[in-house]
Enzyme design. Structure first.
Site, PDB file in Angstrom:
ATOM      1  CG  ASP A 125      -4.854   4.667   1.544  1.00  0.00           C
ATOM      2  OD1 ASP A 125      -5.960   5.178   1.325  1.00  0.00           O
ATOM      3  OD2 ASP A 125      -4.398   4.482   2.690  1.00  0.00           O
ATOM      4  CG  ASP A 138     -12.079  18.145  -5.777  1.00  0.00           C
ATOM      5  OD1 ASP A 138     -13.010  18.942  -6.015  1.00  0.00           O
ATOM      6  OD2 ASP A 138     -10.904  18.515  -5.660  1.00  0.00           O
ATOM      7  CE  LYS A 172      -2.416   1.758   3.646  1.00  0.00           C
ATOM      8  NZ  LYS A 172      -2.367   3.232   3.705  1.00  0.00           N
ATOM      9  CB  THR A 201     -10.719   3.651  12.098  1.00  0.00           C
ATOM     10  OG1 THR A 201      -9.504   3.939  11.424  1.00  0.00           O
ATOM     11  CG2 THR A 201     -11.372   2.449  11.462  1.00  0.00           C
ATOM     12  CE  LYS A 256      -7.877   6.805   3.929  1.00  0.00           C
ATOM     13  NZ  LYS A 256      -6.465   6.458   3.939  1.00  0.00           N
ATOM     14  NE  ARG A 291       1.552   2.434  13.114  1.00  0.00           N
ATOM     15  CZ  ARG A 291       0.663   3.197  13.748  1.00  0.00           C
ATOM     16  NH1 ARG A 291       1.080   4.143  14.547  1.00  0.00           N
ATOM     17  NH2 ARG A 291      -0.622   3.003  13.565  1.00  0.00           N
TER      18      ARG A 291
HETATM   19  O1  C5P Z   1       0.628   0.914  11.093  1.00  0.00           O
HETATM   20  P1  C5P Z   1      -0.783   0.439  10.951  1.00  0.00           P
HETATM   21  O2  C5P Z   1      -0.931  -1.060  10.883  1.00  0.00           O
HETATM   22  O3  C5P Z   1      -1.716   1.066  11.968  1.00  0.00           O
HETATM   23  O4  C5P Z   1      -1.199   0.977   9.517  1.00  0.00           O
HETATM   24  C1  C5P Z   1      -2.508   0.904   9.029  1.00  0.00           C
HETATM   25  C2  C5P Z   1      -2.587   1.588   7.694  1.00  0.00           C
HETATM   26  O5  C5P Z   1      -3.948   1.648   7.293  1.00  0.00           O
HETATM   27  C3  C5P Z   1      -2.082   3.025   7.680  1.00  0.00           C
HETATM   28  O6  C5P Z   1      -1.472   3.232   6.402  1.00  0.00           O
HETATM   29  C4  C5P Z   1      -3.340   3.856   7.818  1.00  0.00           C
HETATM   30  O7  C5P Z   1      -3.223   5.100   7.153  1.00  0.00           O
HETATM   31  C5  C5P Z   1      -4.354   2.988   7.101  1.00  0.00           C
HETATM   32  N1  C5P Z   1      -5.732   3.216   7.492  1.00  0.00           N
HETATM   33  C6  C5P Z   1      -6.220   3.041   8.785  1.00  0.00           C
HETATM   34  N2  C5P Z   1      -7.537   3.246   9.057  1.00  0.00           N
HETATM   35  C7  C5P Z   1      -8.368   3.622   8.095  1.00  0.00           C
HETATM   36  C8  C5P Z   1      -7.890   3.784   6.793  1.00  0.00           C
HETATM   37  C9  C5P Z   1      -6.559   3.580   6.516  1.00  0.00           C
HETATM   38  O8  C5P Z   1      -5.468   2.703   9.694  1.00  0.00           O
HETATM   39  N3  C5P Z   1      -9.657   3.776   8.373  1.00  0.00           N
END
Ligand code: C5P
Length: 232
Positions: free
Chosen positions: A59, A64, A32, A119, A61, A211
């Site tokens: 990603d 517009d 991603k 979220t 998003k 992460r």
């Molecule tokens: O590091 P982590 O596992 O929290 O990363 C989750 C990824 O998913 C990040 O790139 C974050 O921007 C993305 N994301 C999220 N919640 C959302 C949409 C995207 O955590 N609702």
């Protein structure tokens, strides 16, 4: 399309993402690319990672006016990504325009996924800041349903919502779910989390993991652990 683990490559530079991907040797995880890396390095980073043989979820998003989103999607379809996204809040007209823009002359296109409510938005901030008074899970399901009606392929949602999205839309409507953590891991700023195995049971089609893989002492082992829990 089968279940897969998408690695959120939230890095600030080409150098950092490339040295991370080098760790995987012959393996080609689904990657991603989000705003941070895309804004830092531009579309070339997408072409370069694609050329290495990875599938890509871009990603960005989009949200517009319909005509602007349609034209932007038409540019993104030329990058040959596998999946991209927009905000369902941009309206059905915007979602339909996006699909039109994304579709190539030969009829093929990347998967198009809608963000419902982020979220990071909760009931209180949704009511206070965007004046939506309905319960947040009803709002998420309504957005999922409108996205499906417009012909989109799925939504980004919490793994806790995957089952309900499938029952409101259809089993083949994709659920792409961040918020995944190992049972013995740090949850960081994610609030409602599931393990890869729980997300599989919940019916998610893709998990997006950042992460827990990128910051692991052994990222390849952490990735394999996600595959074992979610796919195998
Ligand atoms: O590091 P982590 O596992 O929290 O990363 C989750 C990824 O998913 C990040 O790139 C974050 O921007 C993305 N994301 C999220 N919640 C959302 C949409 C995207 O955590 N609702």
């Amino acid at each position: 399309m089968g279940k897969d683990v998408i690695v959120a490559c939230d890095f600030p530079s080409r150098e950092r993402v490339m040295s991370f991907l080098e760790l995987f040797k012959g393996r080609k995880p689904f990657v991603k690319i989000g705003m941070e890396l895309f804004y830092a390095e531009g579309p070339d980073i997408v072409r370069e990672i694609k050329k290495r043989g990875h599938k890509i979820f871009l990603d960005l998003k989009l949200h517009d006016i319909p005509n602007t989103v349609k034209k932007a999607m038409s540019v993104l379809s030329g990058l040959e990504v596998d999946m991209t996204n927009l905000h369902a809040a941009g309206t059905q007209e915007m979602m339909r325009a996006a699909l039109e823009g994304l579709t190539r002359p030969d009829g093929t296109r990347p998967l198009l996924i809608a963000v419902t409510q982020l979220t990071s938005t909760d009931q209180e901030s949704m009511e206070r800041d965007i004046l939506i008074k309905e319960p947040i899970d009803q709002v998420v399901m309504h957005y999922a349903k409108t996205a499906a009606d417009c012909g989109l392929d799925g939504v980004v949602c919490s793994p806790l919502e995957s089952g309900k999205v499938h029952s409101v839309c259809s089993d083949s409507f994709l659920t792409v779910t961040p918020g995944v953590r190992f049972a013995d891991g740090d949850i960081g700023d994610q609030k409602r989390v599931m393990t890869p195995a729980q997300a599989k049971l919940a019916g998610s089609d893709y998990i997006v993991v950042g992460r827990p893989i990128t910051a692991a002492s052994d990222p390849v082992e952490a990735y394999e652990r996600c595959i074992r829990g979610f796919v195998d």
